[in-house]
Motif scaffolding. Structure first.
Motif, PDB file in Angstrom:
ATOM      1  N   ASN A  68       0.797  -1.223   0.000  1.00 15.86           N
ATOM      2  CA  ASN A  68       0.000   0.000   0.000  1.00 15.86           C
ATOM      3  C   ASN A  68       0.831   1.274   0.000  1.00 15.86           C
ATOM      4  OD1 ASN A  68      -2.574  -1.178  -0.048  1.00 15.86           O
ATOM      5  ND2 ASN A  68      -2.318  -1.788   2.074  1.00 15.86           N
ATOM      6  N   SER A  70       1.979   2.815  -2.463  1.00 11.80           N
ATOM      7  CA  SER A  70       1.673   3.702  -3.587  1.00 11.80           C
ATOM      8  C   SER A  70       0.240   4.214  -3.539  1.00 11.80           C
ATOM      9  CB  SER A  70       1.895   2.988  -4.925  1.00 11.80           C
ATOM     10  OG  SER A  70       0.935   1.969  -5.119  1.00 11.80           O
ATOM     11  N   ARG A  71      -0.622   3.438  -2.897  1.00  8.46           N
ATOM     12  CA  ARG A  71      -2.013   3.875  -2.781  1.00  8.46           C
ATOM     13  C   ARG A  71      -2.734   3.010  -1.776  1.00  8.46           C
ATOM     14  NH1 ARG A  71      -5.736   2.958  -7.801  1.00  8.46           N
ATOM     15  NH2 ARG A  71      -5.600   0.836  -6.961  1.00  8.46           N
ATOM     16  N   GLN A  74      -8.719   3.459  -2.565  1.00  8.07           N
ATOM     17  CA  GLN A  74      -8.861   4.087  -3.878  1.00  8.07           C
ATOM     18  C   GLN A  74      -8.517   5.571  -3.895  1.00  8.07           C
ATOM     19  OE1 GLN A  74      -9.843   2.242  -6.756  1.00  8.07           O
ATOM     20  NE2 GLN A  74      -9.314   0.653  -5.291  1.00  8.07           N
ATOM     21  N   THR A  76      -6.417   7.454  -1.228  1.00 11.87           N
ATOM     22  CA  THR A  76      -5.311   8.000  -0.448  1.00 11.87           C
ATOM     23  C   THR A  76      -3.975   7.586  -1.055  1.00 11.87           C
ATOM     24  OG1 THR A  76      -6.635   7.871   1.552  1.00 11.87           O
ATOM     25  CG2 THR A  76      -4.261   8.125   1.829  1.00 11.87           C
ATOM     26  N   ILE A  77      -3.132   8.568  -1.347  1.00  9.31           N
ATOM     27  CA  ILE A  77      -1.800   8.308  -1.875  1.00  9.31           C
ATOM     28  C   ILE A  77      -0.792   8.696  -0.802  1.00  9.31           C
ATOM     29  CG2 ILE A  77      -0.119   8.872  -3.666  1.00  9.31           C
ATOM     30  CD1 ILE A  77      -2.465   9.495  -5.514  1.00  9.31           C
TER      31      ILE A  77
END
Length: 384
Positions: A68, A70-71, A74, A76-77
């Motif tokens: 997670n 990278s993201r 759907q 939150t980066i």
């Protein structure tokens, strides 16, 4: 509304949201003794973390899942610099096992991991995975799976570039391709091993006969399946098979996608894109029953002066000496707490007591939606 959510979940949401979500809850304000120890000097923490063997491959007793980074879900980066900081801080504290995949991102997680570990690349074990049908150049997700030998070889070339390395220490087939004999997959990996581009290989969420066939063709170092107090399915046949063949076991989602940390209760509502929102075990009908497991974990956390997450991870490590959990996180404090689990010790009678208590709790609801479960336990077709 629930049916509509199920229709829109699909493979993309599963890969983007599942697996390494163990670090969503906030930690208690007070640090457990194990967490306090993990924040001490790097040298002493590295010693406390210890080492385990996956087959012949030595790794830290707790790894780091980077899915997670990278993201998350759907929307939150995570901050890239912070993710690299977590990766490097983990290494300073003795973590030598990092788990990624081409499907995470897709591709972007491997880039983050490659940058993060570059200063100490040859001191650690990097694992990645192939098998989903992902465009080699664009990272676009295409239908179904792809483990055709030529595709596997090209996929690994892309991994090497993104990971900034000349070899992958542990390469998994992410899911079994029902169109490609596992002997053909093993043959492709064998060529990569001969070229020095891959050192060890493994399978994930595969059928049992496929394990035997793959291992006979090219010995497996590890298999990776979901396994935790919340989902104990591998105990029935996968773990005994690993023991028989001398294959290591790497549990993904070792904290039950955050459930075992106490992050979820009857009032929890999941964000759009969070796979837990369509998992039956986290439905409003099933959560009240399943919280009995969380209560048990919290009782043991008090008893051992640890966090619930540490108890859940230490329980996994107490099952077999060749089980290595890879909790994922995007928060520094959670990484520190997770590796502190290596300092939690269970006496044999405590393991027996805890196992009995866990077994007495019936978990209601399937672990994944049907459209995701269909990719698990698949047997590769026979070689013609």
């Amino acid at each position: 509304m629930a049916d509509q959510q199920k229709m829109t979940l699909g493979r993309r949401s599963f890969l983007g949201a599942a697996g390494s979500l163990a670090a969503t809850p906030l930690l208690d304000a007070g640090l457990s003794p194990a967490l306090a120890q993990s924040t001490s000097t790097a040298g002493s923490s590295a010693s406390a973390l210890g080492r385990r063997k996956l087959g012949s491959l030595e790794v830290s007793s707790v790894g780091l899942g980077v899915q997670n980074m990278s993201r998350t879900y759907q929307t939150t980066i995570p901050n890239r610099a912070e993710m690299i900081g977590i990766i490097r801080a983990a290494h300073e504290r003795g973590v030598t096992f990092y788990d990624a995949a081409e499907a995470y991102g897709p591709h972007e997680v491997e880039r983050i991991l490659g940058e993060g570990v570059q200063p100490f690349r040859n001191q650690i074990v990097v694992a990645s995975k192939f098998g989903w049908n992902i465009d080699l150049e664009t990272g676009k997700r295409l239908p179904e799976l792809n483990s055709r030998p030529e595709h596997v070889k090209l996929a690994v070339e892309g991994m090497l570039k993104r990971l900034r390395t000349d070899h992958i220490d542990l390469l998994y087939q992410h899911r079994v391709d029902p169109q490609v004999p596992i002997e053909d997959v093993a043959g492709a990996v064998k060529e990569l091993v001969a070229q020095g581009k891959v050192l060890h290989w493994g399978l994930s969420e595969m059928g049992l006969n496929t394990v035997r066939r793959a291992h006979a063709e090219l010995p497996l170092t590890a298999v990776q399946n979901e396994y935790s107090m919340l989902w104990r399915g591998p105990e029935e046949a996968v773990i005994p098979l690993c023991e028989e063949l001398g294959i290591g076991f790497v549990p993904w989602s070792p904290l039950g996608v955050g459930f075992l940390t106490g992050a979820i209760d009857e009032r929890t509502r999941f964000a759009e894109g969070d796979i837990r929102g369509v998992e039956a075990r986290f439905s409003s009908e099933n959560v009240p029953n399943n919280l009995a497991l969380v209560a048990l974990v919290k009782t043991w956390a008090d008893r051992k002066k640890a966090t619930p997450a540490q108890i859940a991870l230490a329980w996994l490590m107490a099952q077999k000496p060749w089980i290595v959990p890879i909790p994922g996180t995007t928060q520094m404090a959670h990484m520190l707490a997770n590796i502190g689990a290596a300092s939690i010790h269970f006496e044999p009678d405590e393991v027996a007591e805890l196992n009995k208590a866990v077994a007495a709790i019936q978990i209601n609801g399937a672990r994944l939606p049907d459209q995701v479960l269909v990719f698990s336990g698949v047997e590769a077709p026979p070689r013609t």
